[in-house]
Motif scaffolding. Structure first.
Motif, PDB file in Angstrom:
ATOM      1  N   GLN A  31      28.296  33.910  41.450  1.00  0.00           N
ATOM      2  CA  GLN A  31      28.353  35.249  40.852  1.00  0.00           C
ATOM      3  C   GLN A  31      29.568  35.336  39.923  1.00  0.00           C
ATOM      4  O   GLN A  31      30.589  34.697  40.174  1.00  0.00           O
ATOM      5  CB  GLN A  31      28.521  36.310  41.942  1.00  0.00           C
ATOM      6  N   LEU A  33      32.011  38.284  37.623  1.00  0.00           N
ATOM      7  CA  LEU A  33      32.241  39.673  37.228  1.00  0.00           C
ATOM      8  C   LEU A  33      33.236  39.712  36.090  1.00  0.00           C
ATOM      9  O   LEU A  33      34.133  38.871  35.980  1.00  0.00           O
ATOM     10  CB  LEU A  33      32.687  40.540  38.420  1.00  0.00           C
ATOM     11  N   CYS A 100      35.617  47.831  39.380  1.00  0.00           N
ATOM     12  CA  CYS A 100      34.809  46.615  39.574  1.00  0.00           C
ATOM     13  C   CYS A 100      34.887  46.057  40.999  1.00  0.00           C
ATOM     14  O   CYS A 100      33.851  45.773  41.610  1.00  0.00           O
ATOM     15  CB  CYS A 100      35.194  45.552  38.549  1.00  0.00           C
ATOM     16  N   HIS A 104      31.801  45.895  43.476  1.00  0.00           N
ATOM     17  CA  HIS A 104      31.210  44.584  43.765  1.00  0.00           C
ATOM     18  C   HIS A 104      31.116  44.363  45.273  1.00  0.00           C
ATOM     19  O   HIS A 104      30.140  43.820  45.771  1.00  0.00           O
ATOM     20  CB  HIS A 104      32.002  43.466  43.082  1.00  0.00           C
TER      21      HIS A 104
END
Ligand code: MIC
Ligand code: SF4
Length: 651
Positions: A31, A33, A100, A104
């Motif tokens: 993943q 971000l 964020c 997340h």
């Protein structure tokens, strides 16, 4: 031989190298971000390298830093980010959705996965049992394109927690205690793995507060095992199927074990101007406070804000205090609203702030001249608040809320009138993912919106054979990336390197940028001379990119922090270490410096001689560059962009 949690996750993701601490390894990134302040550059580089789509399991582009929108720059950035995410296949988290790291954790974090983020507090994800690492933007761009992430195989330090926390002591005090033990320097290429019987008393958001601020110790990341507590959090987020158990083997080995008795910890604060400057709250009691700010990715969860609400309930804040409260996410905000907790904040006299980074990055709420500001955030570097003369103390939400009531720092354990509110995790969190925009089917048809604030990524030249120029600035120890590249009111220029570069070292030496540009235009290379732990703090690659733009070719320092070191190499700036730390004292700003045979030194054993010359002296001193083979290629090419654009597998 048994494995610890870090080794288990690394082993599952290893695509290059060996798990031997100190050696470079490559891992697969599940993943990614980004946030808007670093994200525009990430996507500009992603485009410049020629990738055609996002290829990892999940990439999320958050907007949380630049939400002030004075002038059109921020909105231009948002429009670019929204369209570019749509085009290449990332999820876009709209402004107003939240910070964020909090988001997340709530909606995407998964135990056992790897997460790479263009923000130094990405390790917040370690609270949910993922290996979550902060990196410079270009490294994240490569990972989004499906490339591996390279890092030094870390030493694993176990932090064993025993017992449970006493009233008025919370997760923030645990990480402040860890900072007290480990300090903000000397922990490069280590990972903290938490364990021991005490961890079962900490829920996931509390664990995330702890892993979040491991960044301030300079570790690569911090991680908790994934256990029943993790499972309960994921179930309450409606994501029970994302859970898997990840525990260390009973015979797991660690490079060091540090034991902390949770009941022994008392309320703590990080005093100005370093997160490592730890004092007890009792020793600070009585200090008058002008401002209290609650929020940031460290302490803005449902648990944190409900605790604050319970403390403020039925009370008014002190008339000399300005209290601001910023929830971490829309989920937290909507639960506060539904449970009537906003009512409490309003009635107490708090100022409700946007669920974004805001004050934490000096983007608003700068304190009064010479003021004292108590904050639940993670960094109190001089000037970061926007007021150079202010002193920022980092504390838990509990200590912050009590100070807002009394107008001074108070140890709440000494108060009979306040009862400690213990807040439990709800059975179900409010879930509404409508501000996460999934990429449409249109893909390559999408037109990317490029307003005037969207610049281009500058490229560096190949590393020259000889470096020759001037010691344009000499700085001391623990220079942070906030010193190098100020945020706050300058943050809106992140997408435009030529403009942002005018502010390099602004708060340290306002003439630096002009001087450096002058040297560059006269064909001279700029050198930066620094002490220990150069480049602490943020992951902002602009702290390398903008100096590169001004013609900085080398930094000569006693030591470097991990992310900044990688960023320097990624942009073709040579990171020299003094072979003898004492040589630092022999250099002054304005010295003429040169290093010949630099390309050979990079290719070979990394040793070089720095020639120093000024009107009254002339000598040579040994410097060293320690690089992996991969880093050598990057530096010789003048940066990763030059290299990757040529070799990337784009489809
Ligand atoms: C910070 O807390 O300093 C930031 C702003 O989140 C940075 C990222 C940036 O500079 O954009 C970070 O921590 O990496
Ligand atoms: Fe945002 Fe502050 Fe967290 Fe950085 S530390 S991500 S500025 S809330």
């Amino acid at each position: 031989m048994g494995l610890n949690v870090v080794e288990k996750i690394l082993k599952e993701h290893l695509v290059g190298g060996e798990l031997v601490s100190g050696k470079e390894i490559a891992i697969k990134i599940d993943q990614a971000l980004t946030q808007d302040a670093t994200g525009t550059m990430v996507y500009l580089q992603f485009e410049a390298m020629g990738f055609e789509k996002v290829r990892n399991e999940l990439s999320v582009s958050y907007v949380d830093h630049n939400t002030i929108q004075v002038g059109s720059e921020n909105a231009d950035d948002h429009a670019y980010l929204q369209s570019v995410a749509d085009k290449y296949g990332a999820i876009f988290s709209r402004p107003g959705n939240g910070i964020c790291h909090q988001l997340h954790l709530e909606r995407f974090g998964m135990p056992g996965k790897t997460l790479l983020g263009s923000d130094s507090h990405t390790p917040t994800g370690g609270g949910i049992g993922m290996l979550a690492i902060g990196a410079g933007g270009i490294d994240v761009a490569v990972a989004m394109g499906g490339g591996p992430f390279n890092l030094v195989s870390p030493k694993v330090i176990k932090i064993e927690l025993k017992g449970s926390l006493k009233p008025w002591v919370s997760a923030k005090d645990v990480i402040l205690k860890v900072l007290d033990i480990f300090s903000t320097k000397g922990n490069v290429d280590c990972v903290f793995e938490y364990g021991g019987p005490g961890i079962k008393h900490l829920d996931v958001p509390e664990r995330a507060t702890i892993t979040n601020m491991g960044a301030e110790c300079g570790v690569t990341t911090s991680v908790f095992p994934s256990d029943d507590v993790t499972k309960a959090f994921l179930e309450a987020q409606g994501r029970g199927d994302s859970w898997r158990e990840i525990l260390p083997d009973p015979d797991a080995k660690y490079d060091r074990i540090e034991k902390i008795d949770l009941p022994e910890i008392e309320p703590l604060a990080a005093a100005p101007h370093s997160p490592g400057n730890i004092e007890t709250v009792v020793s600070l009691a009585g200090k008058k406070v002008d401002q209290v700010l609650i929020g940031s990715c460290t302490n803005s969860s449902y648990r944190d804000l409900k605790t604050v609400a319970k403390i403020l309930e039925g009370r008014k804040i002190h008339p000399s205090v300005s209290l601001g409260i910023a929830p971490g996410s829309r989920q937290v905000l909507s639960m506060m609203a539904r449970e009537g907790l906003l009512e409490i904040f309003i009635s107490a006299g708090a100022r409700l702030l946007e669920n974004a980074c805001g004050f934490c990055i000096g983007n608003s709420m700068s304190p009064v001249t010479n003021g004292v500001s108590l904050r639940t955030s993670n960094r109190n570097f001089e000037g970061r608040s926007g007021t150079k003369t202010a002193g920022v103390y980092l504390v838990s939400p509990e200590i912050a809320a009590v100070a807002a009531l009394y107008g001074r720092i108070v140890d709440p354990r000494s108060l009979d009138e306040l009862k400690y509110p213990r807040v439990k995790q709800p059975k179900v969190f409010d879930i509404d993912d409508s501000m996460f925009l999934k990429p449409s089917e249109k893909g390559s048809q999408v037109k990317v919106v490029r307003g005037p604030n969207i610049g281009v990524v500058p490229k560096n030249e190949l590393l020259p054979g000889t470096l020759s120029g001037v010691a344009t600035i000499k700085v001391g120890d623990k220079i942070t990336t906030d010193h190098i590249m100020p945020a706050g009111q300058r943050l809106k220029f992140r997408s435009n390197v030529a403009t942002y570069a005018k502010y390099v070292f602004e708060g340290v030496d306002a003439e630096f940028s002009q001087r450096a540009a002058g040297n560059r235009d006269a064909g001279q290379h700029n050198f930066i001379i620094a002490g220990d732990s150069y480049g602490q703090g943020s992951s902002r690659e602009h702290a390398a990119l903008c100096p590169m733009f001004l013609g900085v070719k080398a930094v000569v320092a006693k030591s470097f922090e991990r992310i900044h070191l990688a960023n320097l190499i990624n942009f073709g700036i040579v990171p020299f270490k003094f072979e003898r730390a004492g040589d630092y004292d022999r250099l002054v700003q304005g010295d003429r410096l040169s290093v010949s045979g630099i390309r050979e030194a990079v290719k070979g054993d990394g040793k070089a001689l720095l020639k120093v010359k000024s009107t009254d002296k002339e000598f040579e001193l040994p410097v060293r560059i320690s690089l992996s083979d991969r880093q050598k290629d990057i530096l010789l090419a003048g940066g990763l962009l030059n290299l990757t654009a040529a070799v990337v597998d784009k489809k």
